[in-house]
Design an enzyme around this catalytic site. Sequence first.
Site, short mmCIF file in Angstrom:
data_model
loop_
_atom_site.label_atom_id
_atom_site.label_comp_id
_atom_site.label_asym_id
_atom_site.label_seq_id
_atom_site.Cartn_x
_atom_site.Cartn_y
_atom_site.Cartn_z
N ARG A 204 1.90 -10.12 -0.89
CA ARG A 204 2.17 -8.95 -1.75
C ARG A 204 3.15 -7.97 -1.11
O ARG A 204 3.71 -7.10 -1.78
CB ARG A 204 0.85 -8.24 -2.10
CG ARG A 204 0.16 -7.64 -0.93
CD ARG A 204 -1.24 -7.16 -1.25
NE ARG A 204 -1.30 -5.76 -1.62
CZ ARG A 204 -2.43 -5.05 -1.70
NH1 ARG A 204 -3.59 -5.64 -1.46
NH2 ARG A 204 -2.42 -3.81 -2.04
N ASN B 36 -4.75 -6.83 -6.74
CA ASN B 36 -3.58 -6.90 -5.85
C ASN B 36 -3.76 -8.05 -4.86
O ASN B 36 -2.89 -8.90 -4.70
CB ASN B 36 -3.41 -5.59 -5.06
CG ASN B 36 -3.44 -4.38 -5.96
OD1 ASN B 36 -3.08 -4.48 -7.13
ND2 ASN B 36 -3.89 -3.26 -5.45
N ASP B 37 -4.93 -8.05 -4.20
CA ASP B 37 -5.18 -9.14 -3.26
C ASP B 37 -5.54 -10.44 -3.98
O ASP B 37 -5.18 -11.52 -3.52
CB ASP B 37 -6.29 -8.75 -2.27
CG ASP B 37 -5.74 -7.90 -1.14
OD1 ASP B 37 -4.65 -8.22 -0.65
OD2 ASP B 37 -6.38 -6.89 -0.78
N CYS C 10 -10.02 -2.53 -10.25
CA CYS C 10 -9.44 -1.37 -9.57
C CYS C 10 -8.08 -1.68 -8.95
O CYS C 10 -7.46 -0.81 -8.34
CB CYS C 10 -10.39 -0.81 -8.51
SG CYS C 10 -10.69 -1.97 -7.17
N GLU D 7 -11.79 -9.85 -4.65
CA GLU D 7 -10.35 -9.86 -4.45
C GLU D 7 -9.88 -11.10 -3.71
O GLU D 7 -8.74 -11.18 -3.28
CB GLU D 7 -9.89 -8.59 -3.72
CG GLU D 7 -10.62 -8.29 -2.44
CD GLU D 7 -10.19 -6.97 -1.80
OE1 GLU D 7 -9.13 -6.43 -2.15
OE2 GLU D 7 -10.94 -6.48 -0.94
N ARG E 168 -10.18 4.56 -1.20
CA ARG E 168 -9.71 3.70 -0.11
C ARG E 168 -9.97 4.45 1.21
O ARG E 168 -9.10 5.15 1.72
CB ARG E 168 -8.21 3.41 -0.26
CG ARG E 168 -7.87 2.43 -1.40
CD ARG E 168 -6.39 2.11 -1.42
NE ARG E 168 -6.07 0.97 -2.24
CZ ARG E 168 -5.68 1.03 -3.52
NH1 ARG E 168 -5.59 2.18 -4.13
NH2 ARG E 168 -5.40 -0.08 -4.19
N HIS F 215 0.82 -1.21 0.00
CA HIS F 215 0.00 0.00 0.00
C HIS F 215 0.85 1.25 0.00
O HIS F 215 0.44 2.29 -0.49
CB HIS F 215 -0.98 -0.01 1.17
CG HIS F 215 -2.12 -0.94 0.92
ND1 HIS F 215 -2.17 -2.21 1.41
CD2 HIS F 215 -3.22 -0.78 0.15
CE1 HIS F 215 -3.26 -2.80 0.98
NE2 HIS F 215 -3.93 -1.96 0.21
N ARG G 254 -15.17 2.70 -0.82
CA ARG G 254 -15.00 1.36 -0.26
C ARG G 254 -15.00 1.51 1.26
O ARG G 254 -14.25 2.33 1.81
CB ARG G 254 -13.67 0.76 -0.72
CG ARG G 254 -13.39 -0.57 -0.04
CD ARG G 254 -12.16 -1.23 -0.58
NE ARG G 254 -10.94 -0.62 -0.08
CZ ARG G 254 -9.73 -1.02 -0.45
NH1 ARG G 254 -9.59 -1.98 -1.35
NH2 ARG G 254 -8.66 -0.45 0.05
C1 PEP Z 1 -6.78 -4.81 -4.45
O1 PEP Z 1 -6.61 -5.66 -3.57
O2 PEP Z 1 -6.51 -5.00 -5.65
C2 PEP Z 1 -7.33 -3.48 -4.11
C3 PEP Z 1 -7.68 -2.63 -5.02
O3 PEP Z 1 -7.39 -3.16 -2.79
P1 PEP Z 1 -6.08 -2.78 -1.92
O4 PEP Z 1 -4.92 -2.63 -2.85
O5 PEP Z 1 -6.40 -1.53 -1.20
O6 PEP Z 1 -5.95 -3.96 -1.02
MG MG Z 2 -7.44 -5.35 -1.60
#
Ligand code: PEP
Ligand code: MG
Length: 537
Positions: free
Chosen positions: A461, A450-451, A498, A427, A292, A187, A328
């Site tokens: 990650r 990402n998740d 996203c 996710e 976020r 993040h 979110r």
């Molecule tokens: C993701 O997990 O892709 C996402 C957009 O949420 P974050 O990166 O805030 O976990």
């Molecule tokens: Mg996420």
Amino acid sequence: MQQYNGKGIADGVAAGPILYYDRGRQPVIPAAVEDTGAELKRYEAAKTEAHKQLQTLCDKALKKAGKESAAIFEVHRMMLDDEDYNASVTNRITGEKVCAEYAVAATGDEIAGKLSAMDDDYLRARSADVEEISGLMIRILSGTSAMTEPPEPVILVAEDLSPSETVQFDRSKLLAFVTRDCSANSHTAILARTMNLPAVTGIDIDSSWNGKQAVVDGCNGTVTIDPDEGLMNEMLLLRHRDEEHMQLLQQFKGRPTVSRSGRKIRLCANIGSVTDTRAALENDAEGIGLFRSEFLYLESNGLPTEELLFNCYKTVAKDMAGKQVVIRTLDLGSDKQAAYLDPGHEANPAMGWRGIRICLDRPDIFRTQLRAIYRASSFGDLAVMFPMIVSLDEVRKCKGIMADVKAELKKEGLPFKEDMETGIMIETPAAAVISESLAKEVDFFSIGTNDLTQYTLAIDRQNAKLESIYDSHHPAVLELIRMTIENGHKAGVRVGICGELAADTSLTQTFLDYGVDELSVSPSFILTVRSAVINAD
Ligand code: PEP
Ligand code: MG
């Protein structure tokens, strides 16, 4: 001039002075002192300075986050005057003839240790406050800084930065980030990209760089300390090229995001704070695909009030002037830990108490946020989205709480938009696999790649060591994305992406082929992605 090679995690070049950010307390050495009277005076002077700094923080918190958040600094000021604490420090200085730094550290450790062994939850939690006070006093006594508001814009150098530390810094005072350990999907890296700041990681940083001039090149992953004139000129040239490239991209402003074959995509921005809407609008975002909202919680020293949240959401809704803003609900936990929401010991925080799990466990927190979102919904086009969903039951519980909140607001006569759109993040592999059933419950999906990559491949990650195998292009990840889009469409549900992958233009054609409806990216990537869509079939 010394050059170091690392890995660029956010593009761009920057030059300026370094601020070495010292997160933790360094080990304190019990240096012997002869003149204990002078040492006691030094201690008293440091206390006066600590009071001053805490008062400033208290005033700021009062303005930004309300009484509740400011109260913590009042508690810290009271602790600073605590008789037992002070007696223990002065006895150590006079009796053991040690320096004030050591006397403070030893006293802090002793009291914090006793408090953390208590049965009472409240007293146990005070142990962190004692540690904080001691840390502040040691920094003042030793002249090291952990300041979050440097007087001039700086390149921030740190071992690692957590998202909560990153958001504490005044953005206008930051030029770039340099860290030793930080993965491109963390993040903190995402925040750097959202703030449009160059960032380099994998650098063997050194505290002696504090105050030195440096050049950070986020494209090539290099950091140069004490750059010579030649390098400064090269940097100016690179900056000039960046600006030229940005200039070229301006032609895509105001154009619809439509592929050559006529497919229209909604191209939105990801933001983490109210002020990010400026960058979103400057880059011609068609909406906010992901706000976020947890960063508001990380910036604050206690749970934000409904009023504070309402004002933030109302501002974003009004600033975006009719373009949709997807808020979110707070996705705290894992790497995004708010000090005031202790999850207890977790062996595996990425799979722990986070996201929607916290909200369903703590409906008081969830309701406050939902009330604020609904109340702000009459000032623009807001939508709500839930993170980390793994089951139908969770979605139904969320909807139940939303219905209660609406009924409550209606009873109180407060205006809100009755039919605000509701969506969920896809996710987790579980959500992707059951997306056909989930689609029947919501208005839209947003795929968090990402998740989704982290959980599908079982690769953390955050772990910079695993970055070479953290592969968002893995066929399993792509298949889950394809399947989610197909299942969403079967139920007439809009599907967006996203996660960071949405900005990966090597996949734009693939996403169009899958039929994606929306891409939401960091503001600085919007025009690049629009040009990729316009040039795709
Ligand atoms: C993701 O997990 O892709 C996402 C957009 O949420 P974050 O990166 O805030 O976990
Ligand atoms: Mg996420």
